[in-house]
Design a protein around this motif. Sequence first.
Motif, PDB file in Angstrom:
ATOM      1  N   SER A   3       0.824  -1.211   0.000  1.00  0.00           N
ATOM      2  CA  SER A   3       0.000   0.000   0.000  1.00  0.00           C
ATOM      3  C   SER A   3       0.854   1.256   0.000  1.00  0.00           C
ATOM      4  O   SER A   3       0.563   2.229  -0.706  1.00  0.00           O
ATOM      5  CB  SER A   3      -0.924  -0.007   1.223  1.00  0.00           C
ATOM      6  N   LEU A   4       1.927   1.253   0.815  1.00  0.00           N
ATOM      7  CA  LEU A   4       2.775   2.446   0.907  1.00  0.00           C
ATOM      8  C   LEU A   4       3.518   2.735  -0.396  1.00  0.00           C
ATOM      9  O   LEU A   4       3.858   3.892  -0.685  1.00  0.00           O
ATOM     10  CB  LEU A   4       3.777   2.279   2.056  1.00  0.00           C
ATOM     11  N   ALA A   5       3.771   1.688  -1.152  1.00  0.00           N
ATOM     12  CA  ALA A   5       4.488   1.890  -2.415  1.00  0.00           C
ATOM     13  C   ALA A   5       3.607   2.536  -3.477  1.00  0.00           C
ATOM     14  O   ALA A   5       4.116   3.182  -4.411  1.00  0.00           O
ATOM     15  CB  ALA A   5       5.020   0.553  -2.926  1.00  0.00           C
ATOM     16  N   GLN A   6       2.290   2.393  -3.338  1.00  0.00           N
ATOM     17  CA  GLN A   6       1.395   2.885  -4.386  1.00  0.00           C
ATOM     18  C   GLN A   6       1.418   4.406  -4.544  1.00  0.00           C
ATOM     19  O   GLN A   6       1.513   4.913  -5.683  1.00  0.00           O
ATOM     20  CB  GLN A   6      -0.023   2.381  -4.126  1.00  0.00           C
ATOM     21  N   PRO A   7       1.328   5.210  -3.468  1.00  0.00           N
ATOM     22  CA  PRO A   7       1.407   6.665  -3.670  1.00  0.00           C
ATOM     23  C   PRO A   7       2.719   7.107  -4.302  1.00  0.00           C
ATOM     24  O   PRO A   7       2.740   8.067  -5.102  1.00  0.00           O
ATOM     25  CB  PRO A   7       1.264   7.217  -2.244  1.00  0.00           C
ATOM     26  N   LEU A   8       3.819   6.445  -3.960  1.00  0.00           N
ATOM     27  CA  LEU A   8       5.109   6.803  -4.553  1.00  0.00           C
ATOM     28  C   LEU A   8       5.095   6.553  -6.054  1.00  0.00           C
ATOM     29  O   LEU A   8       5.603   7.373  -6.849  1.00  0.00           O
ATOM     30  CB  LEU A   8       6.220   6.001  -3.886  1.00  0.00           C
ATOM     31  N   LEU A   9       4.521   5.436  -6.462  1.00  0.00           N
ATOM     32  CA  LEU A   9       4.429   5.131  -7.888  1.00  0.00           C
ATOM     33  C   LEU A   9       3.501   6.116  -8.601  1.00  0.00           C
ATOM     34  O   LEU A   9       3.767   6.539  -9.741  1.00  0.00           O
ATOM     35  CB  LEU A   9       3.945   3.697  -8.093  1.00  0.00           C
ATOM     36  N   VAL A  10       2.370   6.477  -7.934  1.00  0.00           N
ATOM     37  CA  VAL A  10       1.462   7.460  -8.531  1.00  0.00           C
ATOM     38  C   VAL A  10       2.182   8.784  -8.739  1.00  0.00           C
ATOM     39  O   VAL A  10       2.032   9.454  -9.769  1.00  0.00           O
ATOM     40  CB  VAL A  10       0.222   7.651  -7.633  1.00  0.00           C
ATOM     41  N   SER A  11       2.980   9.164  -7.717  1.00  0.00           N
ATOM     42  CA  SER A  11       3.747  10.407  -7.845  1.00  0.00           C
ATOM     43  C   SER A  11       4.713  10.337  -9.023  1.00  0.00           C
ATOM     44  O   SER A  11       4.857  11.317  -9.791  1.00  0.00           O
ATOM     45  CB  SER A  11       4.518  10.663  -6.547  1.00  0.00           C
ATOM     46  N   GLN A  12       5.357   9.205  -9.209  1.00  0.00           N
ATOM     47  CA  GLN A  12       6.281   9.042 -10.334  1.00  0.00           C
ATOM     48  C   GLN A  12       5.541   9.099 -11.659  1.00  0.00           C
ATOM     49  O   GLN A  12       6.036   9.688 -12.654  1.00  0.00           O
ATOM     50  CB  GLN A  12       7.039   7.717 -10.210  1.00  0.00           C
ATOM     51  N   VAL A  13       4.353   8.480 -11.721  1.00  0.00           N
ATOM     52  CA  VAL A  13       3.561   8.510 -12.957  1.00  0.00           C
ATOM     53  C   VAL A  13       3.223   9.946 -13.324  1.00  0.00           C
ATOM     54  O   VAL A  13       3.340  10.367 -14.494  1.00  0.00           O
ATOM     55  CB  VAL A  13       2.283   7.660 -12.799  1.00  0.00           C
ATOM     56  N   ILE A  14       2.792  10.742 -12.313  1.00  0.00           N
ATOM     57  CA  ILE A  14       2.447  12.152 -12.583  1.00  0.00           C
ATOM     58  C   ILE A  14       3.679  12.920 -13.065  1.00  0.00           C
ATOM     59  O   ILE A  14       3.613  13.717 -14.018  1.00  0.00           O
ATOM     60  CB  ILE A  14       1.857  12.796 -11.315  1.00  0.00           C
ATOM     61  N   ALA A  15       4.810  12.684 -12.385  1.00  0.00           N
ATOM     62  CA  ALA A  15       6.041  13.381 -12.783  1.00  0.00           C
ATOM     63  C   ALA A  15       6.454  13.006 -14.194  1.00  0.00           C
ATOM     64  O   ALA A  15       6.888  13.865 -14.995  1.00  0.00           O
ATOM     65  CB  ALA A  15       7.151  13.051 -11.786  1.00  0.00           C
TER      66      ALA A  15
END
Length: 614
Positions: free
Chosen positions: A52-64
């Motif tokens: 679960s904690l990894a998901q926001p980090l990946l979302v942030s990378q996708v946006i970037a």
Amino acid sequence: MSSPATARRGLRRPKTDEGPRARFSELLPYLLEHKRVLGFVVVLSVLGAAASLAQPLLVSQVIAVVESGRGVGSIVWVLVGLVVVSGLISGYQHYLLQRTGEGVVLSSRRRLVRRMLSLPISEFDTRRTGDLVSRVGSDTTLLRAVLTQGLVEAIGGSLTFVGALIAMLVIDPVLLGLTVLVVAASIVTVTLLSGRIRVASQQAQQKVGDLAASVERAISAVRTVRASNATEREVAAVERDAEGAWEMGIRVARISALVVPIAGIAMQVSFLVVLGVGGFRVASGAITIASLVAFILFLFMMIMPLGLAFGAINAVNQALGALGRIQEIVALPTESETDDPTRAAPAVETDDAVRFDDVEFAYPSAARRTEGEKLVVAELGAEAAPADDQVLRGVSFSVPRGARVALVGPSGAGKSTILALIERFYDPTAGVVRLGGVDVRALDRQELRAQIGYVEQDAPVLAGTLRQNLTLVRSDATDAECIEVLRAVNLGEVLDRDPAGLDAQVGEEGVMLSGGERQRLAIARALIAAPPILLLDESTSSLDGLNEQLLREAIDAVAEHRTLIVIAHRLSTVVDSDSIVVLDHGRVVGVGTHSELVASTPLYRDLAKHQLLV
């Protein structure tokens, strides 16, 4: 004298505002029985938290990546994989927790039932059957909620909470500070309410126990209630207890209603604060949009475990309220634990099978109350009970091996109490009861009762089949032996009228049998074990003349070379006894044969005259 069983049904225990309270440490043994499974669940929680904690980090990378104009590539597939893995872990974890919760309920019921059925008889004299049943059914069920409503999930969620907190600190300490203020206020509120939930839950379970006891009382006496035109009064009494349970349930719901929305309110307030302040900080260039999105996702991840924690607090407090009632019974000493062999008198050489030496005994006041007294107690409370009084006063007599001895006397003379002391349902308050010269207090209760066949005054029959009633005392009894003993007590007609034979149902408390048939079945149950000593309390009181004679012949056959102690109001059934003990107001007023007592004991002579035996 009213029997303890009767007293148990008519007596209401004094009510208290708070029942017994359990500590969380008392709940741990129930959970630790499943520590391996719970350990695995915790590991799954850690894995789920990491996914679960990894998901926001990946979302942030996708946006970037999208902002930079590059292709997202495999990042999206990794994100999808994490979502699927999180779902699978959550589903399997839920199944394990449900299964373990059922295991906790099962183990608690086993422990409670084992303890309950091993308690001294005196405990059942003052406790209501329905309330005890409620503890086994309703109270133990609440223990499941400890696991299924978030305790272990809250442990895993705490990892997500801490991880989200750290990530939010890295992204923007200012937004984190504002969020922590809102969360801290919600935690303080829940902490203040949790104690009230526990107390209210205890009281609610007590009310459920009162309701179960009222229902059991009404159903067990439904024929008497109908015959007395008292249906409406009993319905009103049960409804009062149902309303009491409803009121306490509403109180629990009212307090819980304050706890449940707190997590939602904290989420909404935090989200609005983060959205407003975060938008301003994005506009000022303090953080990027990708960072704000990641912060908001981490905020949701932090608040969700908080909701689980609040639910866990609610569930644990309700479970502790129920556990207090369970532990109240578990903490009671069993029959064997109350034994004190050091109190036993030294053994003596004797040819007597049973011997009473200057025995005195007083029942606890609840077991001694008359029906009228019990009604007064139900209305006015336990303080209305009369003081204890002696049931037996200096009783001394002996029963030689192989002899047939009868106990006679008016109601309340103490006859049934003598049999209860031989069975060690109670111990004498003074004097000695001996079996084969040995103080019964020095004997193991199972060893003692294996030597005795006992037929109680009200001839109880267990719900189930004829076979189950007979094999209760001898599990290895064959069908042939069962049929033989049933025909010996003139129950062949019961076998023949039902195609099921030994598997014929007798109904709740033997309702499908007549009073005489129930009594004969109870006697058959004692006879099939063929013990060296038989105790028969009013064993022929419900029989007509023909069945009484047939039963006497059956008892004569099985009683050969055995010791027989019989209580009877009809002297015609005991006039040929080897010895008759006459009791009056707890004292022995005469011992001898029928002819000797007619000549020497006025009370016996009067009894014989009234029954046309003189």
